[in-house]
Design a protein around this motif. Structure first.
Motif, PDB file in Angstrom:
ATOM      1  N   THR A  30       6.864 -12.574   9.365  1.00 57.24           N
ATOM      2  CA  THR A  30       8.181 -11.949   9.522  1.00 57.24           C
ATOM      3  C   THR A  30       8.812 -11.660   8.164  1.00 57.24           C
ATOM      4  N   TYR A  31       8.833 -12.662   7.271  1.00 57.59           N
ATOM      5  CA  TYR A  31       9.446 -12.464   5.952  1.00 57.59           C
ATOM      6  C   TYR A  31       8.705 -11.415   5.124  1.00 57.59           C
ATOM      7  N   PRO A  32       7.354 -11.476   5.013  1.00 56.19           N
ATOM      8  CA  PRO A  32       6.669 -10.423   4.247  1.00 56.19           C
ATOM      9  C   PRO A  32       6.923  -9.017   4.780  1.00 56.19           C
ATOM     10  N   MET A  33       7.011  -8.850   6.106  1.00 54.20           N
ATOM     11  CA  MET A  33       7.267  -7.523   6.650  1.00 54.20           C
ATOM     12  C   MET A  33       8.675  -7.037   6.283  1.00 54.20           C
ATOM     13  N   LEU A  34       9.652  -7.948   6.346  1.00 52.67           N
ATOM     14  CA  LEU A  34      11.001  -7.573   5.910  1.00 52.67           C
ATOM     15  C   LEU A  34      11.010  -7.246   4.423  1.00 52.67           C
ATOM     16  N   LEU A  35      10.237  -8.002   3.654  1.00 52.79           N
ATOM     17  CA  LEU A  35      10.149  -7.752   2.220  1.00 52.79           C
ATOM     18  C   LEU A  35       9.553  -6.368   1.941  1.00 52.79           C
ATOM     19  N   ILE A  36       8.550  -6.001   2.714  1.00 56.32           N
ATOM     20  CA  ILE A  36       7.944  -4.681   2.550  1.00 56.32           C
ATOM     21  C   ILE A  36       8.971  -3.576   2.833  1.00 56.32           C
ATOM     22  N   LEU A  37       9.715  -3.710   3.917  1.00 54.08           N
ATOM     23  CA  LEU A  37      10.698  -2.685   4.273  1.00 54.08           C
ATOM     24  C   LEU A  37      11.797  -2.570   3.218  1.00 54.08           C
ATOM     25  N   VAL A  38      12.297  -3.723   2.753  1.00 54.79           N
ATOM     26  CA  VAL A  38      13.344  -3.700   1.719  1.00 54.79           C
ATOM     27  C   VAL A  38      12.813  -3.093   0.427  1.00 54.79           C
ATOM     28  N   THR A  39      11.572  -3.442   0.070  1.00 53.28           N
ATOM     29  CA  THR A  39      10.971  -2.911  -1.160  1.00 53.28           C
ATOM     30  C   THR A  39      10.821  -1.400  -1.089  1.00 53.28           C
ATOM     31  N   LEU A  40      10.304  -0.893   0.014  1.00 60.06           N
ATOM     32  CA  LEU A  40      10.136   0.551   0.154  1.00 60.06           C
ATOM     33  C   LEU A  40      11.482   1.275   0.133  1.00 60.06           C
ATOM     34  N   LEU A  41      12.476   0.675   0.774  1.00 62.28           N
ATOM     35  CA  LEU A  41      13.795   1.296   0.791  1.00 62.28           C
ATOM     36  C   LEU A  41      14.388   1.364  -0.616  1.00 62.28           C
ATOM     37  N   SER A  42      14.291   0.252  -1.343  1.00 60.67           N
ATOM     38  CA  SER A  42      14.861   0.219  -2.691  1.00 60.67           C
ATOM     39  C   SER A  42      14.116   1.163  -3.633  1.00 60.67           C
ATOM     40  N   LEU A  43      12.788   1.190  -3.534  1.00 58.37           N
ATOM     41  CA  LEU A  43      12.013   2.095  -4.382  1.00 58.37           C
ATOM     42  C   LEU A  43      12.328   3.548  -4.054  1.00 58.37           C
TER      43      LEU A  43
END
Length: 344
Positions: free
Chosen positions: A114-127
């Motif tokens: 759950t946390y890694p998937m949220l991290l992926i979404l936040v990372t893509l959004l910020s980038l």
């Protein structure tokens, strides 16, 4: 009479109910339907169907595992062994416990991811936001100092133009470790055995117990080997050649190496049947424990690996699309100021 194919979840629940009735020495006909009446229709209706099939003369194996799927083939081997060894309740429970353990491991992995998937979404959004907003600033700033944009700035501008494609590529890279694990978990090797180590070891543990209980029933070694390889859902040719490999002192793939050695020693007369039974059950318990430890370890290292990949991709993206271009702009500004200063 038409019958509905049972899914794995229904088979697991029915096996648990049948095991309870067998242990209590109660008849399946009448009792199986009654014991599932308080349960959901998804299990009470299949229970009634299984009971009807048994009452019409079908065997328990044909009623519970009558299709040609891998799971039914394994279940059929457990039922046949259990009926011949008078250990039907235990083998049904072992088969059900294997699937319950696999489902528990899958649930633990989904929770851990759950946390890694949220991290992926936040990372893509910020980038995406950074790339979309900062690249026009690069171009506007560079125009102040030069009439011609360098190649690297043209390349970065093109990156912005294809931002959607870049996000898809980054998303694929970030999900690569998880995708590889998922692919391995759901694929079989050339012997029709799961490639994923946890599921493979649990299946090997079940097959080893099948061999042990078949030995309790004093079945011929040829039947023991056949039932054990059936419990691994091995190909027909592998099952047919298994006893020949045993005679040649070769590993009984896909059985675990320890079980192969025990059966080979039994065939050679180096161990007594009672001792072999104890060793086989000990190997099965060891394999289950090893699989549980491995599943726990996977639930820790796989999310960590995904997080590390996310961090690495983020760092590289910022370096090549943010920091290095900014340093190049600063260098250009310094060079321009040095040229302008002497002219003044």
């Amino acid at each position: 009479m038409t019958t509905t194919r049972l899914n794995v979840e229904q088979q697991v629940q029915l096996c648990q109910q049948v095991a309870k009735l067998v242990r209590a020495k109660l008849p399946l006909i009448g009792e199986l339907t009654r014991s599932t009446q308080q349960m959901s229709p998804s299990i009470s209706q299949p229970a009634a169907s299984v009971e009807t099939q048994i009452a019409s003369g079908k065997s328990l194996s044909a009623a519970l595992a009558g299709d040609k799927s891998r799971n039914s083939q394994i279940l059929s081997a457990c039922i046949d062994t259990g009926e011949r060894a008078e250990a039907l309740d235990r083998l049904l429970e072992l088969w059900a416990e294997m699937h319950i353990a696999n489902a528990r491991s899958s649930k633990a992995m989904r929770t851990a991811m759950t946390y890694p998937m949220l991290l992926i979404l936040v990372t893509l959004l910020s980038l995406g936001v950074v790339i979309w907003k900062i690249i026009p600033e690069y171009r506007a700033t560079y125009v102040l100092f030069s009439q011609e944009m360098p190649v690297w700035l043209e390349a970065i501008v093109q990156v912005r133009e294809y931002l959607g494609l870049l996000m898809l590529v980054l998303f694929a890279l970030l999900l690569l470790p998880l995708g590889m694990w998922y692919w391995r978990r759901h694929t079989l090797d050339a012997q029709n055995i799961p490639q994923e180590p946890v599921r493979r070891q649990r299946l090997q543990a079940l097959a080893t117990d099948v061999a042990g209980y078949a030995l309790v029933a004093q079945l011929p070694l040829t039947d023991i080997v056949s039932l054990a390889t059936r419990a691994m859902a091995a190909h027909d040719e592998d099952r047919e050649q298994a006893f020949q490999r045993l005679q040649r002192q070769q590993p009984l793939t896909p059985l675990p190496r320890e079980a192969s050695m025990i059966l080979a020693s039994l065939h050679s007369g180096l161990v007594e049947p009672k001792e072999a039974i104890e060793h086989l059950h000990g190997v099965a318990e060891h394999l289950r424990h090893s699989a549980d430890v491995m599943a726990t370890r996977q639930a820790r290292w796989l999310p960590m690996m995904v997080s590390l990949v996310v961090g690495g991709v983020t760092i590289l993206t910022y370096i090549f699309l943010v920091y290095l271009p900014w340093i190049a702009l600063l260098t250009k500004m310094v060079e321009t100021s040095e040229i302008v200063a002497p002219l003044e």
